[in-house]
Scaffold this motif. Structure first.
Motif, PDB file in Angstrom:
ATOM      1  N   PRO A 135       7.206  31.567 -15.765  1.00  0.00           N
ATOM      2  CA  PRO A 135       6.257  30.739 -16.520  1.00  0.00           C
ATOM      3  C   PRO A 135       5.593  29.652 -15.681  1.00  0.00           C
ATOM      4  CG  PRO A 135       8.490  30.031 -16.974  1.00  0.00           C
ATOM      5  CD  PRO A 135       8.594  31.247 -16.080  1.00  0.00           C
ATOM      6  N   SER A 136       4.386  29.314 -16.082  1.00  0.00           N
ATOM      7  CA  SER A 136       3.686  28.148 -15.536  1.00  0.00           C
ATOM      8  C   SER A 136       3.981  26.973 -16.461  1.00  0.00           C
ATOM      9  CB  SER A 136       2.176  28.367 -15.537  1.00  0.00           C
ATOM     10  OG  SER A 136       1.811  29.467 -14.756  1.00  0.00           O
ATOM     11  N   HIS A 137       3.936  25.786 -15.919  1.00  0.00           N
ATOM     12  CA  HIS A 137       4.084  24.604 -16.749  1.00  0.00           C
ATOM     13  C   HIS A 137       2.884  24.519 -17.691  1.00  0.00           C
ATOM     14  CE1 HIS A 137       4.254  20.298 -17.790  1.00  0.00           C
ATOM     15  NE2 HIS A 137       5.548  20.458 -17.622  1.00  0.00           N
ATOM     16  N   TRP A 138       3.079  23.950 -18.873  1.00  0.00           N
ATOM     17  CA  TRP A 138       2.012  23.904 -19.870  1.00  0.00           C
ATOM     18  C   TRP A 138       0.770  23.187 -19.357  1.00  0.00           C
ATOM     19  CZ3 TRP A 138       0.286  19.200 -21.588  1.00  0.00           C
ATOM     20  CH2 TRP A 138       1.142  18.111 -21.454  1.00  0.00           C
ATOM     21  N   ARG A 139       0.924  22.194 -18.484  1.00  0.00           N
ATOM     22  CA  ARG A 139      -0.252  21.506 -17.932  1.00  0.00           C
ATOM     23  C   ARG A 139      -1.107  22.463 -17.113  1.00  0.00           C
ATOM     24  NH1 ARG A 139       2.605  16.286 -15.330  1.00  0.00           N
ATOM     25  NH2 ARG A 139       3.861  15.788 -17.130  1.00  0.00           N
ATOM     26  N   ARG A 140      -0.459  23.302 -16.324  1.00  0.00           N
ATOM     27  CA  ARG A 140      -1.210  24.278 -15.517  1.00  0.00           C
ATOM     28  C   ARG A 140      -1.874  25.326 -16.414  1.00  0.00           C
ATOM     29  NH1 ARG A 140       3.112  24.245 -11.524  1.00  0.00           N
ATOM     30  NH2 ARG A 140       2.419  22.853  -9.886  1.00  0.00           N
ATOM     31  N   ARG A 141      -1.160  25.770 -17.447  1.00  0.00           N
ATOM     32  CA  ARG A 141      -1.748  26.762 -18.360  1.00  0.00           C
ATOM     33  C   ARG A 141      -2.985  26.197 -19.048  1.00  0.00           C
ATOM     34  NH1 ARG A 141       3.605  27.569 -19.909  1.00  0.00           N
ATOM     35  NH2 ARG A 141       3.194  26.674 -21.951  1.00  0.00           N
ATOM     36  N   ILE A 142      -2.922  24.939 -19.457  1.00  0.00           N
ATOM     37  CA  ILE A 142      -4.079  24.321 -20.116  1.00  0.00           C
ATOM     38  C   ILE A 142      -5.226  24.174 -19.118  1.00  0.00           C
ATOM     39  CG2 ILE A 142      -4.942  22.152 -21.097  1.00  0.00           C
ATOM     40  CD1 ILE A 142      -2.254  21.936 -22.574  1.00  0.00           C
ATOM     41  N   PRO A 152       5.933  20.323  -9.123  1.00  0.00           N
ATOM     42  CA  PRO A 152       4.745  20.109  -8.306  1.00  0.00           C
ATOM     43  C   PRO A 152       4.424  21.379  -7.518  1.00  0.00           C
ATOM     44  CG  PRO A 152       6.613  18.877  -7.418  1.00  0.00           C
ATOM     45  CD  PRO A 152       7.058  19.498  -8.707  1.00  0.00           C
ATOM     46  N   PRO A 153       3.156  21.595  -7.199  1.00  0.00           N
ATOM     47  CA  PRO A 153       2.814  22.786  -6.411  1.00  0.00           C
ATOM     48  C   PRO A 153       3.644  22.823  -5.125  1.00  0.00           C
ATOM     49  CG  PRO A 153       0.834  21.666  -7.141  1.00  0.00           C
ATOM     50  CD  PRO A 153       1.990  20.774  -7.495  1.00  0.00           C
ATOM     51  N   MET A 154       4.145  24.004  -4.815  1.00  0.00           N
ATOM     52  CA  MET A 154       4.959  24.153  -3.607  1.00  0.00           C
ATOM     53  C   MET A 154       4.030  24.477  -2.449  1.00  0.00           C
ATOM     54  SD  MET A 154       8.518  25.635  -4.683  1.00  0.00           S
ATOM     55  CE  MET A 154       9.260  25.267  -6.250  1.00  0.00           C
ATOM     56  N   HIS A 155       4.050  23.605  -1.478  1.00  0.00           N
ATOM     57  CA  HIS A 155       3.154  23.753  -0.336  1.00  0.00           C
ATOM     58  C   HIS A 155       3.877  24.427   0.816  1.00  0.00           C
ATOM     59  CE1 HIS A 155       0.182  21.320  -2.364  1.00  0.00           C
ATOM     60  NE2 HIS A 155       1.150  20.480  -2.673  1.00  0.00           N
ATOM     61  N   SER A 176      13.207  21.011  -5.525  1.00  0.00           N
ATOM     62  CA  SER A 176      12.066  20.833  -6.423  1.00  0.00           C
ATOM     63  C   SER A 176      12.163  21.711  -7.664  1.00  0.00           C
ATOM     64  CB  SER A 176      10.775  21.144  -5.663  1.00  0.00           C
ATOM     65  OG  SER A 176       9.669  21.072  -6.509  1.00  0.00           O
ATOM     66  N   ILE A 177      12.688  22.912  -7.522  1.00  0.00           N
ATOM     67  CA  ILE A 177      12.707  23.886  -8.613  1.00  0.00           C
ATOM     68  C   ILE A 177      13.981  23.812  -9.463  1.00  0.00           C
ATOM     69  CG2 ILE A 177      13.725  25.851  -7.390  1.00  0.00           C
ATOM     70  CD1 ILE A 177      10.602  26.171  -9.494  1.00  0.00           C
ATOM     71  N   ALA A 193      13.130  30.589  -3.973  1.00  0.00           N
ATOM     72  CA  ALA A 193      13.765  29.537  -4.772  1.00  0.00           C
ATOM     73  C   ALA A 193      13.426  29.664  -6.253  1.00  0.00           C
ATOM     74  CB  ALA A 193      13.362  28.157  -4.258  1.00  0.00           C
ATOM     75  N   THR A 194      12.188  29.962  -6.571  1.00  0.00           N
ATOM     76  CA  THR A 194      11.785  30.092  -7.976  1.00  0.00           C
ATOM     77  C   THR A 194      12.495  31.263  -8.634  1.00  0.00           C
ATOM     78  OG1 THR A 194       9.629  29.116  -7.487  1.00  0.00           O
ATOM     79  CG2 THR A 194       9.810  30.414  -9.526  1.00  0.00           C
TER      80      THR A 194
END
Length: 160
Positions: free
Chosen positions: A51-58, A91-94, A105-106, A134-135
């Motif tokens: 899943p993506s976080h809801w902020r990213r989906r929006i 946060p986006p993984m760079h 982070s995950i 990691a994800t």
């Protein structure tokens, strides 16, 4: 790690896919062929998009891994079940992050949805890209705690 001649074009397609509501059928078809070449998809009880976080989906207006899962699995008659949800903002993984930073982070990023049915089931995670894994490990940990019998992963690309 040696990278094949299609790594860069595939990376560009995946990045475009993440920004625009296009290419899901093309990339889903690639994934469907790869899955069928490695296993019998009928052995899987549920196909679960990361899943993506809801902020990213929006912000995007769609969830890339859900589109990918739908496009890949409908060819096999499988069932896509979004049983994982994000429990915190990630946060986006760079590319500059170390493996340990990605794991930190995950950690704790996912939980099972209210209506999730995973106990005793064979689950296949669907993701577009993996770097350190990691994800996928965190998603697997969450599903295992929920009682999943077997957990695998189908990923479009492994980037280093």
């Amino acid at each position: 790690m040696r990278v094949g001649p299609f790594a860069e074009p595939l990376r560009r397609l995946i990045l475009r896919f993440k920004r625009e509501f296009v290419l899901d059928q093309l990339l889903g078809g690639l994934m469907a062929g790869a899955i069928q070449g490695r296993m019998d998809p009928r052995e899987i009880d549920a196909w679960v998009p990361i899943p993506s976080h809801w902020r990213r989906r929006i912000r995007r207006g769609f969830q890339p891994t859900r589109l990918l899962a739908d496009a890949a699995i409908t060819r096999h008659g499988g069932c896509v079940e979004p049983v994982l949800v994000t429990a915190k903002y990630i946060p986006p993984m760079h590319h500059g992050m170390t493996s340990a930073e990605r794991v930190s982070s995950i950690r704790g990023a996912f939980r099972l949805s209210r209506n999730a049915r995973v106990r005793g089931r064979r689950i296949m995670l669907i993701d577009d890209v993996t770097t350190t894994g990691a994800t996928l490990r965190e998603a697997r940990r969450t599903l295992r705690e929920g009682g999943a019998r077997w957990i695998g992963a189908a990923v479009l690309a492994k980037l280093s």
